[in-house]
Scaffold this motif. Structure first.
Motif, PDB file in Angstrom:
ATOM      1  N   PHE A  14       0.856  -1.176   0.000  1.00 50.27           N
ATOM      2  CA  PHE A  14       0.000   0.000   0.000  1.00 50.27           C
ATOM      3  C   PHE A  14       0.896   1.230   0.000  1.00 50.27           C
ATOM      4  CE2 PHE A  14      -2.284  -3.364   2.165  1.00 50.27           C
ATOM      5  CZ  PHE A  14      -3.521  -3.336   1.549  1.00 50.27           C
ATOM      6  N   VAL A  15       0.735   2.094  -0.993  1.00 53.28           N
ATOM      7  CA  VAL A  15       1.457   3.360  -1.031  1.00 53.28           C
ATOM      8  C   VAL A  15       0.444   4.430  -0.666  1.00 53.28           C
ATOM      9  CG1 VAL A  15       2.808   4.964  -2.411  1.00 53.28           C
ATOM     10  CG2 VAL A  15       2.999   2.496  -2.824  1.00 53.28           C
ATOM     11  N   ILE A  16       0.658   5.067   0.468  1.00 48.74           N
ATOM     12  CA  ILE A  16      -0.312   6.015   1.009  1.00 48.74           C
ATOM     13  C   ILE A  16       0.332   7.386   1.126  1.00 48.74           C
ATOM     14  CG2 ILE A  16      -1.736   6.548   3.019  1.00 48.74           C
ATOM     15  CD1 ILE A  16      -1.877   3.519   3.493  1.00 48.74           C
ATOM     16  N   GLN A  17      -0.410   8.402   0.717  1.00 48.05           N
ATOM     17  CA  GLN A  17       0.077   9.775   0.799  1.00 48.05           C
ATOM     18  C   GLN A  17      -0.733  10.518   1.853  1.00 48.05           C
ATOM     19  OE1 GLN A  17       0.108  11.838  -2.910  1.00 48.05           O
ATOM     20  NE2 GLN A  17       1.143  13.601  -2.075  1.00 48.05           N
ATOM     21  N   THR A  18      -0.042  11.184   2.762  1.00 47.38           N
ATOM     22  CA  THR A  18      -0.724  11.954   3.800  1.00 47.38           C
ATOM     23  C   THR A  18      -1.249  13.268   3.217  1.00 47.38           C
ATOM     24  OG1 THR A  18       1.237  13.164   4.495  1.00 47.38           O
ATOM     25  CG2 THR A  18       0.858  11.021   5.538  1.00 47.38           C
ATOM     26  N   ARG A  19      -2.089  13.942   3.977  1.00 44.92           N
ATOM     27  CA  ARG A  19      -2.607  15.244   3.529  1.00 44.92           C
ATOM     28  C   ARG A  19      -1.478  16.255   3.352  1.00 44.92           C
ATOM     29  NH1 ARG A  19      -7.245  14.616   7.693  1.00 44.92           N
ATOM     30  NH2 ARG A  19      -8.821  13.654   6.390  1.00 44.92           N
ATOM     31  N   GLU A  20      -0.409  16.103   4.145  1.00 43.54           N
ATOM     32  CA  GLU A  20       0.717  17.026   4.068  1.00 43.54           C
ATOM     33  C   GLU A  20       1.615  16.745   2.863  1.00 43.54           C
ATOM     34  OE1 GLU A  20       0.000  15.260   6.949  1.00 43.54           O
ATOM     35  OE2 GLU A  20      -1.137  16.929   7.779  1.00 43.54           O
ATOM     36  N   GLY A  21       1.486  15.583   2.240  1.00 47.60           N
ATOM     37  CA  GLY A  21       2.246  15.283   1.036  1.00 47.60           C
ATOM     38  C   GLY A  21       3.188  14.096   1.052  1.00 47.60           C
ATOM     39  N   PRO A  22       3.844  13.767   2.180  1.00 47.76           N
ATOM     40  CA  PRO A  22       4.769  12.634   2.157  1.00 47.76           C
ATOM     41  C   PRO A  22       4.053  11.318   1.846  1.00 47.76           C
ATOM     42  CG  PRO A  22       5.100  13.929   4.142  1.00 47.76           C
ATOM     43  CD  PRO A  22       3.856  14.437   3.475  1.00 47.76           C
ATOM     44  N   ARG A  23       4.768  10.430   1.182  1.00 42.28           N
ATOM     45  CA  ARG A  23       4.238   9.106   0.857  1.00 42.28           C
ATOM     46  C   ARG A  23       4.926   8.055   1.712  1.00 42.28           C
ATOM     47  NH1 ARG A  23       3.929   9.067  -5.717  1.00 42.28           N
ATOM     48  NH2 ARG A  23       2.454  10.781  -5.864  1.00 42.28           N
ATOM     49  N   TYR A  24       4.148   7.047   2.076  1.00 48.77           N
ATOM     50  CA  TYR A  24       4.665   5.940   2.877  1.00 48.77           C
ATOM     51  C   TYR A  24       4.206   4.637   2.250  1.00 48.77           C
ATOM     52  CZ  TYR A  24       5.382   9.604   6.288  1.00 48.77           C
ATOM     53  OH  TYR A  24       5.776  10.753   6.920  1.00 48.77           O
ATOM     54  N   CYS A  25       4.989   3.596   2.441  1.00 49.30           N
ATOM     55  CA  CYS A  25       4.639   2.285   1.914  1.00 49.30           C
ATOM     56  C   CYS A  25       4.483   1.316   3.077  1.00 49.30           C
ATOM     57  CB  CYS A  25       5.731   1.791   0.959  1.00 49.30           C
ATOM     58  SG  CYS A  25       5.340   0.189   0.224  1.00 49.30           S
ATOM     59  N   ALA A  26       3.457   0.487   3.005  1.00 50.92           N
ATOM     60  CA  ALA A  26       3.230  -0.549   4.005  1.00 50.92           C
ATOM     61  C   ALA A  26       2.898  -1.830   3.260  1.00 50.92           C
ATOM     62  CB  ALA A  26       2.088  -0.159   4.929  1.00 50.92           C
ATOM     63  N   GLN A  27       3.208  -2.960   3.863  1.00 45.30           N
ATOM     64  CA  GLN A  27       2.899  -4.219   3.208  1.00 45.30           C
ATOM     65  C   GLN A  27       2.185  -5.165   4.152  1.00 45.30           C
ATOM     66  OE1 GLN A  27       6.176  -6.671   2.005  1.00 45.30           O
ATOM     67  NE2 GLN A  27       7.452  -6.009   3.698  1.00 45.30           N
ATOM     68  N   MET A  28       1.452  -6.112   3.548  1.00 46.70           N
ATOM     69  CA  MET A  28       0.688  -7.065   4.337  1.00 46.70           C
ATOM     70  C   MET A  28       0.599  -8.384   3.579  1.00 46.70           C
ATOM     71  SD  MET A  28      -3.094  -6.604   5.986  1.00 46.70           S
ATOM     72  CE  MET A  28      -3.632  -5.701   4.587  1.00 46.70           C
ATOM     73  N   ASP A  29       0.614  -9.475   4.308  1.00 43.51           N
ATOM     74  CA  ASP A  29       0.440 -10.801   3.733  1.00 43.51           C
ATOM     75  C   ASP A  29      -1.056 -11.004   3.499  1.00 43.51           C
ATOM     76  OD1 ASP A  29       0.090 -13.527   3.273  1.00 43.51           O
ATOM     77  OD2 ASP A  29       1.710 -14.102   4.626  1.00 43.51           O
ATOM     78  N   ALA A  30      -1.481 -10.878   2.253  1.00 43.93           N
ATOM     79  CA  ALA A  30      -2.915 -10.925   1.926  1.00 43.93           C
ATOM     80  C   ALA A  30      -3.514 -12.313   2.121  1.00 43.93           C
ATOM     81  CB  ALA A  30      -3.131 -10.468   0.493  1.00 43.93           C
ATOM     82  N   ARG A  31      -2.717 -13.351   2.030  1.00 48.84           N
ATOM     83  CA  ARG A  31      -3.239 -14.715   2.201  1.00 48.84           C
ATOM     84  C   ARG A  31      -3.496 -15.035   3.668  1.00 48.84           C
ATOM     85  NH1 ARG A  31       0.786 -17.714  -2.041  1.00 48.84           N
ATOM     86  NH2 ARG A  31       0.058 -16.562  -3.858  1.00 48.84           N
ATOM     87  N   ARG A  32      -2.617 -14.574   4.546  1.00 49.59           N
ATOM     88  CA  ARG A  32      -2.780 -14.844   5.977  1.00 49.59           C
ATOM     89  C   ARG A  32      -3.754 -13.873   6.635  1.00 49.59           C
ATOM     90  NH1 ARG A  32       2.230 -14.698   9.191  1.00 49.59           N
ATOM     91  NH2 ARG A  32       0.897 -15.627  10.752  1.00 49.59           N
ATOM     92  N   ARG A  33      -3.911 -12.687   6.085  1.00 51.13           N
ATOM     93  CA  ARG A  33      -4.747 -11.633   6.666  1.00 51.13           C
ATOM     94  C   ARG A  33      -5.844 -11.215   5.688  1.00 51.13           C
ATOM     95  NH1 ARG A  33      -2.892 -13.010  11.222  1.00 51.13           N
ATOM     96  NH2 ARG A  33      -0.837 -12.296  11.800  1.00 51.13           N
TER      97      ARG A  33
END
Length: 79
Positions: A14-33
């Protein structure tokens, strides 16, 4: 917001951008969760407020969906 998904990978990024502008990346195991992945996808795709808490390697440990950003959730309730 961008969801990077591949049939060849166990993880969804997941690439998520905050209202202030910076982008962050998070990952998740879609099969287990599966449930967490489905809820997070629906929330992000519908434009709801999402807060992610990650652990080592940006792995999603907790997702808070639709909460007022001025409130903080903890084990003892909302503050």
């Amino acid at each position: 917001m961008k969801i990077v998904d591949s049939d060849a990978s166990v993880y969804v990024n997941f690439v998520i951008q905050t209202r202030e502008g910076p982008r962050y990346c998070a990952q998740m195991d879609a099969r287990r969760r599966r449930n967490r992945n489905a809820l997070l996808r629906m929330a992000l795709e519908s434009g709801r407020t999402v807060m992610l808490i990650s652990g080592i390697n940006s792995y999603v440990r907790t997702a808070v969906i639709g909460m007022d950003p001025h409130m903080l959730a903890s084990d003892s309730g909302l503050h």
